[in-house]
Every structure is written in C-alpha cells, then in structure tokens.
Write a protein that holds these residues in place. Structure first.
Motif, PDB file in Angstrom:
ATOM      1  N   VAL A 301      -1.495   7.036  11.643  1.00 50.82           N
ATOM      2  CA  VAL A 301      -0.978   7.182  10.212  1.00 50.82           C
ATOM      3  C   VAL A 301       0.860   7.232  10.385  1.00 50.82           C
ATOM      4  O   VAL A 301       1.249   8.220  11.030  1.00 50.82           O
ATOM      5  N   ILE A 302       1.435   6.393   9.690  1.00 54.58           N
ATOM      6  CA  ILE A 302       2.714   6.203   9.967  1.00 54.58           C
ATOM      7  C   ILE A 302       3.648   6.331   8.852  1.00 54.58           C
ATOM      8  O   ILE A 302       4.689   6.447   8.831  1.00 54.58           O
ATOM      9  N   ASN A 303       2.909   6.632   7.712  1.00 49.61           N
ATOM     10  CA  ASN A 303       3.455   7.162   6.507  1.00 49.61           C
ATOM     11  C   ASN A 303       2.522   8.173   5.685  1.00 49.61           C
ATOM     12  O   ASN A 303       1.278   7.684   5.425  1.00 49.61           O
ATOM     13  N   VAL A 304       3.081   8.995   5.227  1.00 47.25           N
ATOM     14  CA  VAL A 304       2.293   9.999   4.335  1.00 47.25           C
ATOM     15  C   VAL A 304       2.935  10.300   2.950  1.00 47.25           C
ATOM     16  O   VAL A 304       4.017  10.713   3.031  1.00 47.25           O
ATOM     17  N   ASN A 305       2.207  10.077   1.713  1.00 45.55           N
ATOM     18  CA  ASN A 305       2.778  10.378   0.549  1.00 45.55           C
ATOM     19  C   ASN A 305       2.591  11.929   0.243  1.00 45.55           C
ATOM     20  O   ASN A 305       1.543  12.433   0.086  1.00 45.55           O
TER      21      ASN A 305
END
Length: 323
Positions: A301-305
């Motif tokens: 997971v390289i981006n989380v909102n």
C-alpha cells in the motif's frame, strides 16, 4: 543565464558566488496586487573544493509542507554545507501558494504543469521560464520534494522514469522505502529537467497541509546518502545506514470506493497486503450501513486516502501489483 566560469565562480541571478562562499539570494518573481514584492529565497553553500552542483527544491505546490520541512532540516543541520561542490536549496519554490496554503499560483495554474514556461505567458509560466533560465542550467543533479495531494498520504517513495539506469542508481543510493516507476508528466519540472539532460529524483511522502516526522526523516536521510555517495557530505556528519533495500514498484492499481460514506482505514501505510484482505470500512452516519473494503491485488500500500468522508468512485488506496 546561470553559469560557472573558468575560475569556478558561480553566477546566479546576476550574483557571483565564489568557491567557499555562502549566499542567500532572493529570486524576485513578481509583485502582489498590493505592489508588495514576492521573493523566493535561494540558499547556496559552496565548498572551496570543486565538485557537483546539487539542486534541492520543495514547495512547487504551496500546500506541500512536508517537502519544505525536509529542506529546512537539511539547512538547519548544516547538511547543505558540502565538503566539495555546491548545494543549492530552495525550500519554497511557490511562495505564492505557500502564503495562501494552496497548491496553485495566484493565476489558478499548477506551476508543475507550466515548465519550461514562457517569457510572455501567464504568471506561473513566466516564473517557470525564469527558473529554467536562471537557476536550472548549473545543476548536475536535482532532488525535488513533494507530498500527496489533498488527503492522499503517500508512503515515502522516489519516482523515476523506467529504463533510466542513472536514475535507478541514484534511487538505490537514496534508498527510500519504495521506488516507483512513473512516466514524466508533460510540462512538469521533472520533464523539463529530463529534456535538459538533468537527472532528477522526485521524492513523494505524506500529504498536503501536514508535516510528518517519519516522512521528513526519510527525505533527509536519503539526501544525506546521495551527498555521501558524491563525496560531498562533511566527514563530521554520520551517514545514516538503512539495511532494508528500496522496494521497486513497476505497476500499481487503485482501489476505489464502491459506496459513499464515512471511511475507516484499518491498515498502516506501506503495509504488504494480500488480494481480498480486509483493509477499510465504509459506513453511513446512521449506523445502518457497513461495507468492508478489500484489496484488489497483492502488493504494498503506497498511498492511502485519509479523508474521513468519501464518495462513490473516490480513490482510497494505491497498491502495487505484480507484472
């Protein structure tokens, strides 16, 4: 035009900086409608010993505070005082946006889509033109620091274009947790550097209007490793050792919200997940609806909102995937 003469004297914005000198130059870009001048400080540190010229930039988007913090720490800790060569630091490129805590220039344009700019264009375009003409020509290597936009939190990562051996070498030396293949976007600063033959590492970490100490640490330590590799880091400064090697991300996929509602993230950024793994919940405000969000691929997971509320179709996770 910025240049180095035969005596190793650096000229930027018509100011001459000799070997061994320090300088703070104000890049006067424009005036506010109140006629107050807006200046971009450029901090230059030169060794008496000749060597590469490294350009460190942040705040091309004025609301991306974490990148600004990286360069602030580099200056405060005197990491920018080189054993050889020159380090040019521009902590806040887009002063206009920084003053207003916005991404764009006052003319509403994204500076990072205006390079190489135009001498007679809109304000952002004129700024980009002056930057490319008056600063960029002398750089041998550029490090540009960014964050995720809005509430999207990026894991610490270096972005480089695919099939570029020189950039891959530098990315491995920087050794961020992740290295992501990412094509150059037309009219971006990275694209302008590439067209001028200037190698550039784009660092991404954190989110807008936020300062995260772990992200800043990754940016600072990666820069120290680059300077050490180039034999520019002072002997008195210990090179940070990171045993884990950067993880290369060649492909990735977005997980989008199937429903609108309140978003509850259940995993940390950077986590390795399996396809079908439960990673978040979307609920309504009334306690009647509950939807489990699952990973659509196996990867990191390289981006989380991190927005508390999402609409159907919003991107909520960016996950690497195998080719």
């Amino acid at each position: 035009m910025a240049y180095i003469d035969k005596k190793n004297v650096l000229t930027i914005l018509e100011q001459r900086i000799k070997p061994g000198e320090s300088a703070r130059i104000n890049f006067n870009t424009a005036k506010l409608f109140t006629t107050s001048p807006v200046e971009v400080p450029i901090i230059i540190e030169r060794s008496k010993n000749p060597g590469p010229i490294i350009l460190l930039t942040a705040g091309i988007h004025g609301d991306e505070i974490n990148g600004i913090e990286v360069i602030r720490q580099i200056i405060a800790k005197k990491i920018n005082k080189p054993k050889k060569g020159t380090v040019i630091c521009i902590p806040v490129v887009n002063i206009f946006g920084f003053l207003n805590l916005t991404r764009e220039f006052p003319d509403g344009r994204d500076l990072n889509r205006m390079f190489p700019g135009s001498q007679n264009g809109a304000l952002a375009s004129r700024f980009a033109y002056q930057f490319v003409q008056e600063i960029l020509p002398v750089a041998d290597l550029c490090l540009d620091f960014h964050t995720g936009g809005a509430s999207r939190f990026n894991a610490s990562q270096i972005r480089i274009r695919k099939n570029d051996d020189e950039l891959m070498k530098y990315a491995q030396i920087f050794n961020a947790p992740f290295t992501v293949y990412s094509a150059n976007i037309a009219k971006s600063f990275r694209d302008a550097c590439a067209k001028m033959g200037k190698p550039i590492l784009l660092f991404e970490g954190g989110k807008s209007l936020d300062s995260n100490k772990n992200i800043a640490k990754a940016g600072v330590e990666g820069t120290m490793r680059i300077l050490s590799h180039l034999e520019m880091l002072q002997d008195s400064i210990e090179v940070p050792v990171k045993e884990d090697k950067t993880i290369l991300i060649e492909q990735s996929a977005w997980v989008r919200a199937k429903y609108s509602g309140l978003l509850h993230i259940k995993i940390p950024i950077g986590k390795a997940v399996e396809k079908g793994e439960y990673i978040a919940i979307i609920t309504d405000p009334y306690g009647e609806f509950r939807h489990k969000v699952k990973a659509n691929t196996t990867g990191y997971v390289i981006n989380v909102n991190q927005a508390p509320i999402v609409y159907q179709g919003d991107a909520i996770f960016h996950i690497s995937k195998h080719a």
